[in-house]
Design a protein around this motif. Sequence first.
Motif, mmCIF file in Angstrom:
data_model
loop_
_atom_site.group_PDB
_atom_site.id
_atom_site.type_symbol
_atom_site.label_atom_id
_atom_site.label_comp_id
_atom_site.label_asym_id
_atom_site.label_seq_id
_atom_site.Cartn_x
_atom_site.Cartn_y
_atom_site.Cartn_z
ATOM 1 N N ILE A 135 0.813 -1.209 0.000
ATOM 2 C CA ILE A 135 0.000 0.000 0.000
ATOM 3 C C ILE A 135 0.856 1.273 0.000
ATOM 4 O O ILE A 135 0.400 2.348 -0.376
ATOM 5 N N GLU A 136 2.110 1.158 0.417
ATOM 6 C CA GLU A 136 3.011 2.308 0.384
ATOM 7 C C GLU A 136 4.005 2.223 -0.773
ATOM 8 O O GLU A 136 4.925 3.033 -0.873
ATOM 9 N N GLU A 137 3.810 1.262 -1.659
ATOM 10 C CA GLU A 137 4.691 1.099 -2.820
ATOM 11 C C GLU A 137 4.413 2.220 -3.818
ATOM 12 O O GLU A 137 3.280 2.450 -4.231
ATOM 13 N N VAL A 138 5.463 2.932 -4.225
ATOM 14 C CA VAL A 138 5.295 4.037 -5.167
ATOM 15 C C VAL A 138 4.752 3.497 -6.497
ATOM 16 O O VAL A 138 5.301 2.564 -7.077
ATOM 17 N N GLY A 139 3.649 4.098 -6.942
ATOM 18 C CA GLY A 139 3.063 3.701 -8.223
ATOM 19 C C GLY A 139 2.315 2.384 -8.198
ATOM 20 O O GLY A 139 2.102 1.779 -9.249
ATOM 21 N N ILE A 140 1.871 1.953 -7.018
ATOM 22 C CA ILE A 140 1.134 0.696 -6.943
ATOM 23 C C ILE A 140 -0.098 0.767 -7.858
ATOM 24 O O ILE A 140 -0.821 1.755 -7.855
ATOM 25 N N TYR A 141 -0.327 -0.267 -8.618
ATOM 26 C CA TYR A 141 -1.373 -0.401 -9.635
ATOM 27 C C TYR A 141 -1.051 0.366 -10.916
ATOM 28 O O TYR A 141 -1.667 0.105 -11.953
ATOM 29 N N ARG A 142 -0.091 1.263 -10.856
ATOM 30 C CA ARG A 142 0.276 1.987 -12.070
ATOM 31 C C ARG A 142 1.497 1.358 -12.731
ATOM 32 O O ARG A 142 1.587 1.308 -13.954
ATOM 33 N N ILE A 143 2.431 0.885 -11.919
ATOM 34 C CA ILE A 143 3.629 0.245 -12.450
ATOM 35 C C ILE A 143 3.313 -1.209 -12.782
ATOM 36 O O ILE A 143 2.774 -1.947 -11.954
ATOM 37 N N SER A 144 3.655 -1.618 -13.973
ATOM 38 C CA SER A 144 3.336 -2.967 -14.424
ATOM 39 C C SER A 144 4.207 -4.006 -13.730
ATOM 40 O O SER A 144 5.396 -3.781 -13.495
ATOM 41 N N GLY A 145 3.601 -5.149 -13.412
ATOM 42 C CA GLY A 145 4.358 -6.278 -12.898
ATOM 43 C C GLY A 145 4.957 -7.075 -14.045
ATOM 44 O O GLY A 145 4.615 -6.862 -15.209
ATOM 45 N N VAL A 146 5.848 -7.996 -13.725
ATOM 46 C CA VAL A 146 6.465 -8.842 -14.751
ATOM 47 C C VAL A 146 5.386 -9.767 -15.319
ATOM 48 O O VAL A 146 4.678 -10.446 -14.577
ATOM 49 N N ALA A 147 5.289 -9.801 -16.648
ATOM 50 C CA ALA A 147 4.214 -10.554 -17.305
ATOM 51 C C ALA A 147 4.245 -12.036 -16.958
ATOM 52 O O ALA A 147 3.196 -12.652 -16.752
ATOM 53 N N THR A 148 5.429 -12.618 -16.870
ATOM 54 C CA THR A 148 5.521 -14.051 -16.561
ATOM 55 C C THR A 148 5.035 -14.334 -15.144
ATOM 56 O O THR A 148 4.416 -15.380 -14.889
ATOM 57 N N ASP A 149 5.300 -13.418 -14.212
ATOM 58 C CA ASP A 149 4.810 -13.590 -12.838
ATOM 59 C C ASP A 149 3.286 -13.512 -12.795
ATOM 60 O O ASP A 149 2.626 -14.287 -12.088
ATOM 61 N N ILE A 150 2.729 -12.570 -13.542
ATOM 62 C CA ILE A 150 1.275 -12.411 -13.570
ATOM 63 C C ILE A 150 0.620 -13.649 -14.162
ATOM 64 O O ILE A 150 -0.384 -14.152 -13.647
ATOM 65 N N ALA A 152 1.846 -16.625 -14.141
ATOM 66 C CA ALA A 152 2.006 -17.721 -13.178
ATOM 67 C C ALA A 152 0.933 -17.652 -12.094
ATOM 68 O O ALA A 152 0.340 -18.671 -11.716
ATOM 69 N N LEU A 153 0.659 -16.449 -11.609
ATOM 70 C CA LEU A 153 -0.390 -16.273 -10.604
ATOM 71 C C LEU A 153 -1.765 -16.600 -11.191
ATOM 72 O O LEU A 153 -2.601 -17.217 -10.526
ATOM 73 N N LYS A 154 -1.981 -16.198 -12.417
ATOM 74 C CA LYS A 154 -3.243 -16.498 -13.079
ATOM 75 C C LYS A 154 -3.469 -18.007 -13.138
ATOM 76 O O LYS A 154 -4.562 -18.501 -12.822
ATOM 77 N N ALA A 155 -2.428 -18.745 -13.518
ATOM 78 C CA ALA A 155 -2.542 -20.199 -13.617
ATOM 79 C C ALA A 155 -2.831 -20.829 -12.258
ATOM 80 O O ALA A 155 -3.628 -21.767 -12.147
ATOM 81 N N VAL A 156 -2.189 -20.312 -11.219
ATOM 82 C CA VAL A 156 -2.379 -20.863 -9.873
ATOM 83 C C VAL A 156 -3.800 -20.618 -9.377
ATOM 84 O O VAL A 156 -4.441 -21.506 -8.803
ATOM 85 N N PHE A 157 -4.314 -19.414 -9.599
ATOM 86 C CA PHE A 157 -5.689 -19.116 -9.181
ATOM 87 C C PHE A 157 -6.693 -19.930 -9.985
ATOM 88 O O PHE A 157 -7.698 -20.408 -9.441
ATOM 89 N N ASP A 158 -6.454 -20.080 -11.282
ATOM 90 C CA ASP A 158 -7.370 -20.860 -12.108
ATOM 91 C C ASP A 158 -7.405 -22.321 -11.671
ATOM 92 O O ASP A 158 -8.455 -22.976 -11.728
ATOM 93 N N ALA A 159 -6.253 -22.828 -11.232
ATOM 94 C CA ALA A 159 -6.175 -24.224 -10.808
ATOM 95 C C ALA A 159 -6.561 -24.409 -9.347
ATOM 96 O O ALA A 159 -6.624 -25.543 -8.864
ATOM 97 N N ASN A 160 -6.781 -23.285 -8.652
ATOM 98 C CA ASN A 160 -7.090 -23.324 -7.218
ATOM 99 C C ASN A 160 -6.027 -24.126 -6.456
ATOM 100 O O ASN A 160 -6.326 -24.974 -5.608
ATOM 101 N N ASN A 161 -4.783 -23.823 -6.793
ATOM 102 C CA ASN A 161 -3.656 -24.543 -6.202
ATOM 103 C C ASN A 161 -3.551 -24.256 -4.704
ATOM 104 O O ASN A 161 -3.756 -23.132 -4.254
ATOM 105 N N LYS A 162 -3.197 -25.277 -3.942
ATOM 106 C CA LYS A 162 -3.104 -25.125 -2.491
ATOM 107 C C LYS A 162 -1.955 -24.220 -2.068
ATOM 108 O O LYS A 162 -1.905 -23.767 -0.916
ATOM 109 N N ASP A 163 -1.025 -23.968 -2.990
ATOM 110 C CA ASP A 163 0.135 -23.129 -2.667
ATOM 111 C C ASP A 163 -0.088 -21.657 -3.003
ATOM 112 O O ASP A 163 0.868 -20.881 -3.055
#
Length: 318
Positions: A135-150, A152-163
């Motif tokens: 919440i104190e990160e400069v440019g939060i939501y404005r600065i893009s995250g790394v596409a491969t990380d995003i 990876a998170l998308k795949a984990v949420f879609d699979a409802n992975n326990k990790d």
Amino acid sequence: MTDVLPQPDCNCSLQAMCEPLERCCLDPLEEPGSKRPPNTGARLWGRVRSKLLRQKLDPQTVETKNWHTDVIEMNGIKVEFSMKFTSRDMSLKRTPSKKQTGVFGVKISVVTKRERSKVPYIVRQCVEEVEKRGIEEVGIYRISGVATDIQALKAVFDANNKDILLMLSDMDINAIAGTLKLYFRELPEPLLTDRLYPAFMEGIALSDPAAKENCMMHLLRSLPDPNLITFLFLLEHLKRVAEKEPVNKMSLHNLATVFGPTLLRPSEVESKAHLTSAADIWSHDVMAQVQVLLYYLQHPPISFAELKRNTLYFSTDV
């Protein structure tokens, strides 16, 4: 070769669009013993951005569907890049998921019913993580995250992975913020729905404050419950982010600019009707979309229960 494909997303900027070029220019590989004037990388990057901006605004470049290749060189550093324009109606096109077992591209009502929750799990977890350590990160939501990380998170949420929780705690916070934005962007229809879009555009344009208040609250009451509850949940989160503006530099207006065109935008049919020439590529509706979200962000806290109580006194038709 670095391929640069501008995506006119709600938080798109020339800086984010060209990050690979910036890294290339600011961290050049130099041969041992070579000498170059100071600030060569920064100056070259300035030339690249200027060149890209001119191409972006050139009507001929905008109207062609072909890749445009260019080379910029300075003091022994050469940057070769390709770019083409993708219109807003294509880059922001929503494609419903054929798999109804995941969360991305699936109707929010389906996800909340399956989870037996009021707000999708992915929204709650991403918001919690951002408030915990971003919440104190400069440019939060404005600065893009790394596409491969995003992805990876998308795949984990879609699979409802326990990790999921372990992965969230280790992931870069901008990737988590990017995953949340991607979730809303990939909903089969915007959170504030296709049906109510014209009414939101008309409501925000009202000049009488009382009439605008009545209209904007009435529109919220007209949303399906999963959409409304999730919107109010996100709204309060964005307000808490904006409270840290002196640190994170994200004002209510900045956040509305990032999320507005994602949560509220015309259906594909309406987009094609409005897109008549290259000059209309950046739709005038975008400013209204931003203003709609900004209106709610600047509004005193909105209670779901209070809205529903008031439903007794209003028609549900808009």
